[in-house]
Design a protein around this motif. Structure first.
Motif, short mmCIF file in Angstrom:
data_model
loop_
_atom_site.label_atom_id
_atom_site.label_comp_id
_atom_site.label_asym_id
_atom_site.label_seq_id
_atom_site.Cartn_x
_atom_site.Cartn_y
_atom_site.Cartn_z
N ASP A 30 -27.02 -3.33 16.14
CA ASP A 30 -28.09 -3.32 17.19
C ASP A 30 -28.29 -1.72 17.89
N ARG A 31 -27.09 -0.96 17.82
CA ARG A 31 -27.22 0.16 18.29
C ARG A 31 -28.37 1.30 17.29
N LEU A 32 -28.25 0.89 16.31
CA LEU A 32 -29.26 1.63 15.04
C LEU A 32 -30.38 1.11 14.83
N HIS A 33 -30.64 -0.54 14.96
CA HIS A 33 -31.57 -1.10 14.13
C HIS A 33 -31.57 -2.45 15.11
N GLU A 34 -32.26 -2.48 16.23
CA GLU A 34 -32.05 -3.61 17.25
C GLU A 34 -32.95 -4.97 16.74
N GLY A 35 -32.01 -5.94 16.48
CA GLY A 35 -32.65 -7.03 16.13
C GLY A 35 -32.89 -7.14 14.55
N MET A 36 -32.30 -6.36 13.75
CA MET A 36 -32.50 -6.59 12.28
C MET A 36 -31.82 -7.93 12.08
#
Lengths: 222, 222
Positions: free
Chosen positions: B189-195
Protein backbone atom coordinates in the motif's frame (compact mmCIF):
# COMPACT_ATOMS: atom_id res chain seq x y z
CA UNK A 1 16.52 -0.16 -36.81
CA UNK A 2 19.65 -2.11 -37.65
CA UNK A 3 21.76 0.94 -36.90
CA UNK A 4 20.31 1.58 -33.48
CA UNK A 5 20.71 -2.11 -32.55
CA UNK A 6 24.35 -2.01 -33.53
CA UNK A 7 24.86 1.13 -31.48
CA UNK A 8 23.34 -0.46 -28.41
CA UNK A 9 25.53 -3.54 -28.77
CA UNK A 10 28.63 -1.34 -29.16
CA UNK A 11 27.76 0.54 -26.00
CA UNK A 12 27.26 -2.72 -24.11
CA UNK A 13 30.59 -4.10 -25.30
CA UNK A 14 32.35 -0.90 -24.30
CA UNK A 15 30.67 -0.98 -20.90
CA UNK A 16 31.73 -4.60 -20.34
CA UNK A 17 35.32 -3.94 -21.46
CA UNK A 18 35.56 -0.89 -19.16
CA UNK A 19 34.12 -3.00 -16.38
CA UNK A 20 36.70 -5.76 -16.84
CA UNK A 21 39.51 -3.23 -16.51
CA UNK A 22 37.96 -1.75 -13.36
CA UNK A 23 37.47 -5.26 -11.93
CA UNK A 24 41.18 -6.04 -12.32
CA UNK A 25 41.95 -2.80 -10.53
CA UNK A 26 39.66 -3.77 -7.63
CA UNK A 27 41.28 -7.21 -7.46
CA UNK A 28 44.82 -5.86 -7.33
CA UNK A 29 43.89 -3.26 -4.67
CA UNK A 30 42.27 -5.95 -2.52
CA UNK A 31 45.33 -8.18 -2.93
CA UNK A 32 47.62 -5.36 -1.83
CA UNK A 33 45.53 -4.84 1.29
CA UNK A 34 45.14 -8.56 2.00
CA UNK A 35 41.37 -8.33 1.83
CA UNK A 36 39.24 -11.19 0.49
CA UNK A 37 36.23 -10.00 -1.52
CA UNK A 38 33.18 -12.23 -1.99
CA UNK A 39 30.48 -11.46 -4.56
CA UNK A 40 27.24 -12.98 -3.24
CA UNK A 41 24.57 -13.45 -5.90
CA UNK A 42 21.05 -14.91 -5.88
CA UNK A 43 17.41 -14.39 -6.82
CA UNK A 44 15.21 -12.13 -4.71
CA UNK A 45 14.22 -13.98 -1.55
CA UNK A 46 16.77 -16.80 -1.89
CA UNK A 47 18.07 -15.96 1.58
CA UNK A 48 21.18 -13.82 0.92
CA UNK A 49 20.76 -11.71 4.03
CA UNK A 50 19.90 -14.57 6.40
CA UNK A 51 22.90 -16.52 5.08
CA UNK A 52 25.12 -13.49 5.46
CA UNK A 53 24.06 -12.90 9.06
CA UNK A 54 24.79 -16.51 10.05
CA UNK A 55 28.10 -16.36 8.17
CA UNK A 56 29.14 -13.16 9.96
CA UNK A 57 28.34 -14.78 13.33
CA UNK A 58 30.37 -17.88 12.43
CA UNK A 59 33.43 -15.90 11.33
CA UNK A 60 33.53 -12.75 13.42
CA UNK A 61 35.77 -14.08 16.19
CA UNK A 62 38.45 -14.99 13.64
CA UNK A 63 38.05 -12.35 10.95
CA UNK A 64 37.02 -8.72 10.72
CA UNK A 65 34.05 -8.58 8.37
CA UNK A 66 32.87 -5.85 6.05
CA UNK A 67 29.59 -5.91 4.15
CA UNK A 68 28.48 -3.87 1.15
CA UNK A 69 24.73 -4.15 0.69
CA UNK A 70 23.68 -3.37 -2.86
CA UNK A 71 20.04 -2.57 -3.36
CA UNK A 72 17.99 -0.86 -5.99
CA UNK A 73 16.50 1.01 -3.06
CA UNK A 74 15.98 0.64 0.74
CA UNK A 75 18.40 -0.26 3.50
CA UNK A 76 16.67 -3.03 5.43
CA UNK A 77 19.49 -5.53 4.91
CA UNK A 78 22.25 -3.14 5.97
CA UNK A 79 20.73 -2.75 9.44
CA UNK A 80 20.43 -6.53 9.83
CA UNK A 81 24.06 -7.13 8.82
CA UNK A 82 25.33 -4.38 11.13
CA UNK A 83 23.47 -5.90 14.07
CA UNK A 84 25.23 -9.21 13.38
CA UNK A 85 28.58 -7.53 13.96
CA UNK A 86 29.92 -6.42 10.58
CA UNK A 87 31.11 -3.07 9.31
CA UNK A 88 28.40 -2.22 6.80
CA UNK A 89 27.69 0.24 4.06
CA UNK A 90 24.63 0.50 1.87
CA UNK A 91 24.96 1.06 -1.86
CA UNK A 92 21.94 2.17 -3.86
CA UNK A 93 22.38 1.13 -7.46
CA UNK A 94 19.90 3.78 -8.61
CA UNK A 95 17.70 1.43 -10.58
CA UNK A 96 20.52 -0.71 -11.95
CA UNK A 97 19.93 -4.46 -11.74
CA UNK A 98 23.50 -5.31 -10.78
CA UNK A 99 26.71 -4.03 -9.22
CA UNK A 100 29.62 -3.26 -11.51
CA UNK A 101 33.31 -2.94 -10.68
CA UNK A 102 33.28 0.86 -10.56
CA UNK A 103 30.37 0.94 -8.09
CA UNK A 104 32.22 -1.70 -6.05
CA UNK A 105 35.38 0.41 -5.99
CA UNK A 106 33.40 3.43 -4.81
CA UNK A 107 31.82 1.28 -2.11
CA UNK A 108 35.24 0.07 -0.96
CA UNK A 109 36.52 3.66 -0.78
CA UNK A 110 33.48 4.78 1.15
CA UNK A 111 33.61 1.89 3.63
CA UNK A 112 37.40 1.73 4.04
CA UNK A 113 38.99 -1.71 4.12
CA UNK A 114 42.06 -1.15 6.30
CA UNK A 115 40.29 -2.68 9.28
CA UNK A 116 38.62 -5.69 7.63
CA UNK A 117 39.79 -9.11 6.40
CA UNK A 118 36.78 -10.29 4.38
CA UNK A 119 34.29 -8.15 2.49
CA UNK A 120 30.96 -9.56 1.34
CA UNK A 121 29.24 -7.75 -1.49
CA UNK A 122 25.56 -8.64 -1.36
CA UNK A 123 24.63 -8.08 -4.98
CA UNK A 124 21.17 -7.08 -6.28
CA UNK A 125 18.72 -10.02 -6.23
CA UNK A 126 18.85 -11.13 -9.84
CA UNK A 127 20.22 -14.13 -11.77
CA UNK A 128 20.89 -12.35 -15.07
CA UNK A 129 22.81 -9.06 -14.96
CA UNK A 130 25.06 -9.71 -11.92
CA UNK A 131 26.47 -12.74 -13.75
CA UNK A 132 27.71 -10.51 -16.58
CA UNK A 133 29.60 -8.01 -14.43
CA UNK A 134 32.87 -9.02 -12.78
CA UNK A 135 33.14 -6.78 -9.70
CA UNK A 136 36.73 -7.82 -8.96
CA UNK A 137 35.87 -10.37 -6.27
CA UNK A 138 38.17 -13.24 -5.26
CA UNK A 139 35.24 -15.64 -5.39
CA UNK A 140 31.70 -15.54 -6.73
CA UNK A 141 29.19 -17.34 -4.53
CA UNK A 142 25.76 -18.20 -5.83
CA UNK A 143 22.80 -19.07 -3.62
CA UNK A 144 19.95 -21.05 -5.14
CA UNK A 145 17.02 -21.70 -2.83
CA UNK A 146 15.08 -24.95 -2.94
CA UNK A 147 11.68 -23.31 -3.70
CA UNK A 148 13.14 -21.88 -6.94
CA UNK A 149 13.54 -25.39 -8.35
CA UNK A 150 16.24 -27.77 -9.58
CA UNK A 151 15.84 -26.61 -13.21
CA UNK A 152 17.30 -23.12 -12.76
CA UNK A 153 20.68 -23.94 -14.45
CA UNK A 154 18.74 -24.47 -17.69
CA UNK A 155 17.28 -20.98 -17.49
CA UNK A 156 20.12 -18.88 -16.08
CA UNK A 157 23.20 -20.69 -17.41
CA UNK A 158 25.72 -17.85 -17.18
CA UNK A 159 25.24 -17.45 -13.43
CA UNK A 160 26.10 -21.12 -12.90
CA UNK A 161 29.07 -20.87 -15.27
CA UNK A 162 30.73 -17.91 -13.56
CA UNK A 163 30.13 -18.91 -9.93
CA UNK A 164 32.81 -20.69 -7.88
CA UNK A 165 30.49 -22.43 -5.46
CA UNK A 166 26.75 -23.09 -5.31
CA UNK A 167 24.96 -22.92 -1.98
CA UNK A 168 21.55 -24.57 -2.05
CA UNK A 169 19.58 -22.82 0.67
CA UNK A 170 16.32 -23.75 2.45
CA UNK A 171 17.10 -27.50 2.26
CA UNK A 172 14.67 -27.96 5.13
CA UNK A 173 11.91 -27.53 2.51
CA UNK A 174 13.31 -29.97 -0.11
CA UNK A 175 10.55 -32.52 0.39
CA UNK A 176 7.72 -30.00 0.09
CA UNK A 177 9.09 -28.73 -3.22
CA UNK A 178 10.12 -32.12 -4.68
CA UNK A 179 13.62 -30.76 -5.17
CA UNK A 180 15.83 -33.31 -6.92
CA UNK A 181 19.50 -32.91 -5.98
CA UNK A 182 20.66 -35.45 -8.59
CA UNK A 183 18.85 -33.48 -11.28
CA UNK A 184 20.47 -30.26 -10.04
CA UNK A 185 23.93 -31.88 -10.04
CA UNK A 186 23.41 -33.10 -13.62
CA UNK A 187 22.11 -29.70 -14.77
CA UNK A 188 25.03 -27.90 -13.13
CA UNK A 189 27.64 -30.31 -14.49
CA UNK A 190 26.57 -29.58 -18.05
CA UNK A 191 27.55 -25.93 -17.47
CA UNK A 192 30.29 -26.05 -14.86
CA UNK A 193 31.56 -29.54 -14.25
CA UNK A 194 32.44 -30.33 -10.67
CA UNK A 195 31.44 -26.97 -9.17
CA UNK A 196 31.07 -27.54 -5.42
CA UNK A 197 27.41 -27.69 -4.37
CA UNK A 198 26.72 -27.21 -0.68
CA UNK A 199 23.15 -27.87 0.54
CA UNK A 200 22.34 -25.91 3.69
CA UNK A 201 19.71 -24.03 5.62
CA UNK A 202 20.63 -20.52 6.68
CA UNK A 203 17.59 -20.61 8.96
CA UNK A 204 18.31 -23.82 10.90
CA UNK A 205 22.10 -23.95 10.40
CA UNK A 206 21.97 -27.40 8.76
CA UNK A 207 24.95 -27.94 6.46
CA UNK A 208 26.46 -24.60 7.41
CA UNK A 209 29.76 -26.11 8.54
CA UNK A 210 30.52 -27.18 4.96
CA UNK A 211 30.10 -23.65 3.66
CA UNK A 212 32.16 -22.06 6.43
CA UNK A 213 34.93 -24.66 5.89
CA UNK A 214 34.97 -23.96 2.14
CA UNK A 215 35.11 -20.24 2.71
CA UNK A 216 37.89 -20.38 5.34
CA UNK A 217 39.97 -22.58 3.05
CA UNK A 218 39.64 -20.03 0.25
CA UNK A 219 40.31 -17.05 2.52
CA UNK A 220 43.40 -18.64 4.08
CA UNK A 221 44.78 -19.55 0.64
CA UNK A 222 44.58 -15.93 -0.55
CA UNK B 1 34.69 9.29 -15.81
CA UNK B 2 31.94 11.90 -15.52
CA UNK B 3 31.66 12.02 -19.29
CA UNK B 4 31.22 8.30 -19.75
CA UNK B 5 28.59 8.19 -16.99
CA UNK B 6 26.63 10.93 -18.67
CA UNK B 7 26.85 9.12 -21.98
CA UNK B 8 25.54 5.91 -20.49
CA UNK B 9 22.61 7.73 -18.89
CA UNK B 10 21.81 9.41 -22.21
CA UNK B 11 21.79 6.06 -23.99
CA UNK B 12 19.50 4.60 -21.34
CA UNK B 13 17.08 7.52 -21.57
CA UNK B 14 17.01 7.22 -25.35
CA UNK B 15 16.41 3.48 -25.10
CA UNK B 16 13.51 3.99 -22.67
CA UNK B 17 11.95 6.74 -24.80
CA UNK B 18 12.21 4.56 -27.93
CA UNK B 19 10.71 1.71 -25.95
CA UNK B 20 7.73 3.78 -24.81
CA UNK B 21 6.95 4.67 -28.42
CA UNK B 22 7.20 1.02 -29.49
CA UNK B 23 4.99 -0.01 -26.55
CA UNK B 24 2.22 2.37 -27.66
CA UNK B 25 2.47 0.86 -31.14
CA UNK B 26 2.08 -2.67 -29.72
CA UNK B 27 -0.92 -1.54 -27.66
CA UNK B 28 -2.70 0.03 -30.59
CA UNK B 29 -2.04 -3.00 -32.82
CA UNK B 30 -3.41 -5.35 -30.15
CA UNK B 31 -6.50 -3.14 -29.71
CA UNK B 32 -7.15 -3.20 -33.46
CA UNK B 33 -7.01 -6.98 -33.46
CA UNK B 34 -9.04 -7.35 -30.25
CA UNK B 35 -6.22 -9.22 -28.52
CA UNK B 36 -5.57 -8.86 -24.78
CA UNK B 37 -1.86 -8.88 -23.91
CA UNK B 38 -0.68 -9.82 -20.41
CA UNK B 39 2.88 -9.14 -19.22
CA UNK B 40 3.66 -11.78 -16.58
CA UNK B 41 6.60 -10.88 -14.33
CA UNK B 42 8.26 -12.56 -11.35
CA UNK B 43 11.52 -13.75 -9.79
CA UNK B 44 13.15 -16.96 -10.99
CA UNK B 45 11.29 -19.90 -9.52
CA UNK B 46 8.24 -17.94 -8.37
CA UNK B 47 6.04 -20.29 -10.38
CA UNK B 48 5.31 -18.35 -13.59
CA UNK B 49 5.16 -21.47 -15.77
CA UNK B 50 3.05 -23.56 -13.37
CA UNK B 51 0.64 -20.65 -12.98
CA UNK B 52 0.50 -20.17 -16.72
CA UNK B 53 -0.27 -23.83 -17.36
CA UNK B 54 -3.16 -23.85 -14.88
CA UNK B 55 -4.41 -20.55 -16.30
CA UNK B 56 -4.37 -21.91 -19.86
CA UNK B 57 -6.34 -24.96 -18.75
CA UNK B 58 -8.90 -22.76 -16.96
CA UNK B 59 -9.43 -20.48 -19.96
CA UNK B 60 -8.91 -22.56 -23.06
CA UNK B 61 -12.55 -23.58 -23.59
CA UNK B 62 -13.61 -19.93 -23.68
CA UNK B 63 -10.61 -18.17 -25.19
CA UNK B 64 -7.87 -18.97 -27.71
CA UNK B 65 -4.58 -18.54 -25.89
CA UNK B 66 -1.17 -17.52 -27.17
CA UNK B 67 2.02 -17.64 -25.12
CA UNK B 68 5.35 -15.93 -25.72
CA UNK B 69 8.02 -17.48 -23.53
CA UNK B 70 10.94 -15.13 -22.99
CA UNK B 71 14.11 -16.72 -21.74
CA UNK B 72 17.74 -15.78 -21.69
CA UNK B 73 18.26 -19.25 -23.06
CA UNK B 74 16.53 -22.70 -23.21
CA UNK B 75 12.98 -23.64 -24.19
CA UNK B 76 11.76 -25.83 -21.34
CA UNK B 77 8.78 -23.60 -20.55
CA UNK B 78 7.60 -23.35 -24.15
CA UNK B 79 7.10 -27.11 -24.36
CA UNK B 80 5.14 -27.14 -21.09
CA UNK B 81 2.84 -24.30 -22.20
CA UNK B 82 2.24 -25.92 -25.61
CA UNK B 83 1.25 -29.20 -23.95
CA UNK B 84 -1.34 -27.30 -21.90
CA UNK B 85 -3.07 -26.22 -25.10
CA UNK B 86 -1.71 -22.82 -26.08
CA UNK B 87 -0.14 -21.52 -29.26
CA UNK B 88 3.43 -20.92 -28.15
CA UNK B 89 6.57 -19.28 -29.36
CA UNK B 90 9.91 -19.07 -27.63
CA UNK B 91 11.84 -15.82 -27.56
CA UNK B 92 15.51 -15.86 -26.61
CA UNK B 93 16.51 -12.47 -25.28
CA UNK B 94 20.16 -13.14 -26.04
CA UNK B 95 21.46 -12.33 -22.59
CA UNK B 96 19.08 -9.43 -21.94
CA UNK B 97 17.42 -9.48 -18.53
CA UNK B 98 14.03 -8.31 -19.77
CA UNK B 99 11.70 -8.08 -22.75
CA UNK B 100 11.24 -4.72 -24.42
CA UNK B 101 8.43 -3.53 -26.69
CA UNK B 102 10.38 -4.10 -29.88
CA UNK B 103 11.17 -7.72 -28.99
CA UNK B 104 7.49 -8.14 -28.06
CA UNK B 105 6.39 -6.80 -31.44
CA UNK B 106 8.74 -9.20 -33.23
CA UNK B 107 7.35 -12.04 -31.12
CA UNK B 108 3.78 -11.07 -32.03
CA UNK B 109 4.69 -10.98 -35.72
CA UNK B 110 6.39 -14.34 -35.54
CA UNK B 111 3.56 -16.03 -33.63
CA UNK B 112 0.66 -14.35 -35.46
CA UNK B 113 -2.27 -13.18 -33.35
CA UNK B 114 -5.21 -13.48 -35.78
CA UNK B 115 -6.26 -16.75 -34.17
CA UNK B 116 -5.85 -15.86 -30.48
CA UNK B 117 -7.83 -13.80 -27.94
CA UNK B 118 -5.36 -13.54 -25.06
CA UNK B 119 -1.56 -13.51 -25.27
CA UNK B 120 0.58 -14.10 -22.19
CA UNK B 121 4.13 -12.83 -22.32
CA UNK B 122 6.15 -14.77 -19.74
CA UNK B 123 8.90 -12.26 -19.07
CA UNK B 124 12.45 -13.10 -17.95
CA UNK B 125 12.60 -14.09 -14.25
CA UNK B 126 13.73 -10.82 -12.69
CA UNK B 127 12.19 -8.12 -10.47
CA UNK B 128 14.31 -5.21 -11.68
CA UNK B 129 14.65 -4.67 -15.44
CA UNK B 130 11.24 -6.00 -16.60
CA UNK B 131 9.61 -3.34 -14.40
CA UNK B 132 11.33 -0.57 -16.38
CA UNK B 133 10.24 -1.69 -19.83
CA UNK B 134 6.63 -1.26 -20.91
CA UNK B 135 6.06 -3.98 -23.53
CA UNK B 136 2.68 -2.62 -24.60
CA UNK B 137 0.59 -5.02 -22.51
CA UNK B 138 -2.99 -4.33 -21.44
CA UNK B 139 -2.16 -5.47 -17.93
CA UNK B 140 1.00 -6.21 -15.97
CA UNK B 141 0.69 -9.14 -13.62
CA UNK B 142 3.28 -9.75 -10.93
CA UNK B 143 3.76 -13.05 -9.13
CA UNK B 144 5.44 -13.02 -5.75
CA UNK B 145 5.97 -16.44 -4.18
CA UNK B 146 5.66 -16.94 -0.44
CA UNK B 147 9.25 -18.28 0.02
CA UNK B 148 10.61 -14.96 -1.30
CA UNK B 149 9.22 -13.14 1.73
CA UNK B 150 6.74 -10.41 2.62
CA UNK B 151 9.44 -7.68 2.53
CA UNK B 152 10.00 -7.72 -1.24
CA UNK B 153 8.11 -4.45 -1.92
CA UNK B 154 10.81 -2.65 0.10
CA UNK B 155 13.53 -4.01 -2.16
CA UNK B 156 11.96 -3.96 -5.61
CA UNK B 157 9.56 -1.02 -5.35
CA UNK B 158 9.19 -0.23 -9.07
CA UNK B 159 7.84 -3.70 -9.87
CA UNK B 160 5.07 -3.25 -7.29
CA UNK B 161 4.34 0.27 -8.54
CA UNK B 162 3.88 -0.67 -12.19
CA UNK B 163 1.93 -3.92 -11.74
CA UNK B 164 -1.86 -4.02 -11.97
CA UNK B 165 -2.38 -7.08 -9.80
CA UNK B 166 -0.21 -9.07 -7.41
CA UNK B 167 -0.57 -12.85 -7.28
CA UNK B 168 0.96 -14.37 -4.16
CA UNK B 169 1.86 -17.91 -5.18
CA UNK B 170 2.73 -20.99 -3.08
CA UNK B 171 0.34 -19.97 -0.28
CA UNK B 172 0.31 -23.61 0.79
CA UNK B 173 3.77 -22.90 2.31
CA UNK B 174 2.84 -19.66 4.15
CA UNK B 175 3.17 -21.21 7.59
CA UNK B 176 6.60 -22.74 6.94
CA UNK B 177 7.98 -19.41 5.80
CA UNK B 178 6.23 -17.21 8.42
CA UNK B 179 4.77 -15.14 5.63
CA UNK B 180 2.80 -12.19 7.00
CA UNK B 181 0.00 -11.11 4.65
CA UNK B 182 -0.82 -8.01 6.71
CA UNK B 183 2.81 -6.92 6.46
CA UNK B 184 2.75 -7.50 2.69
CA UNK B 185 -0.49 -5.50 2.35
CA UNK B 186 1.04 -2.61 4.31
CA UNK B 187 4.28 -2.72 2.29
CA UNK B 188 2.38 -2.81 -0.99
CA UNK B 189 0.00 0.00 0.00
CA UNK B 190 2.91 2.35 0.58
CA UNK B 191 3.86 1.94 -3.10
CA UNK B 192 0.58 1.18 -4.85
CA UNK B 193 -2.43 1.76 -2.67
CA UNK B 194 -5.24 -0.72 -3.12
CA UNK B 195 -3.53 -2.91 -5.74
CA UNK B 196 -5.47 -6.19 -5.78
CA UNK B 197 -3.54 -8.96 -4.02
CA UNK B 198 -4.68 -12.50 -4.78
CA UNK B 199 -3.17 -15.32 -2.68
CA UNK B 200 -3.17 -18.64 -4.51
CA UNK B 201 -1.35 -21.87 -5.15
CA UNK B 202 -0.68 -22.70 -8.78
CA UNK B 203 0.21 -26.21 -7.62
CA UNK B 204 -2.92 -27.07 -5.61
CA UNK B 205 -5.34 -24.66 -7.30
CA UNK B 206 -6.24 -22.92 -4.03
CA UNK B 207 -7.40 -19.35 -4.63
CA UNK B 208 -7.18 -19.77 -8.39
CA UNK B 209 -10.84 -18.82 -8.98
CA UNK B 210 -10.11 -15.28 -7.76
CA UNK B 211 -7.32 -14.83 -10.30
CA UNK B 212 -9.32 -16.28 -13.19
CA UNK B 213 -12.31 -14.07 -12.27
CA UNK B 214 -10.08 -10.95 -12.17
CA UNK B 215 -8.53 -11.82 -15.52
CA UNK B 216 -11.85 -12.58 -17.26
CA UNK B 217 -13.29 -9.29 -16.02
CA UNK B 218 -10.32 -7.39 -17.47
CA UNK B 219 -10.36 -9.32 -20.75
CA UNK B 220 -14.09 -8.83 -21.25
CA UNK B 221 -13.79 -5.09 -20.54
CA UNK B 222 -11.18 -4.64 -23.28
Amino acid sequence: MQDSEIKIIDVKERILADNDRAAEEVRSRMKEKGVFLVNLMASPGAGKTTLLVRTIRALKDEYRIGVMEADVDSDVDAKTAAEAGAKVIQIHTGGSCHMDAEMTEKGIDEMGVDDVDIVFLENVGNLVCPAEFDVGANKRVMILSVPEGDDKPLKYPLMFQVSDVLLVNKVDTAQIFDFDFDMLRANVDRLHEGMPIIPLSAKTGDGFDGWIAWLKREVNAR
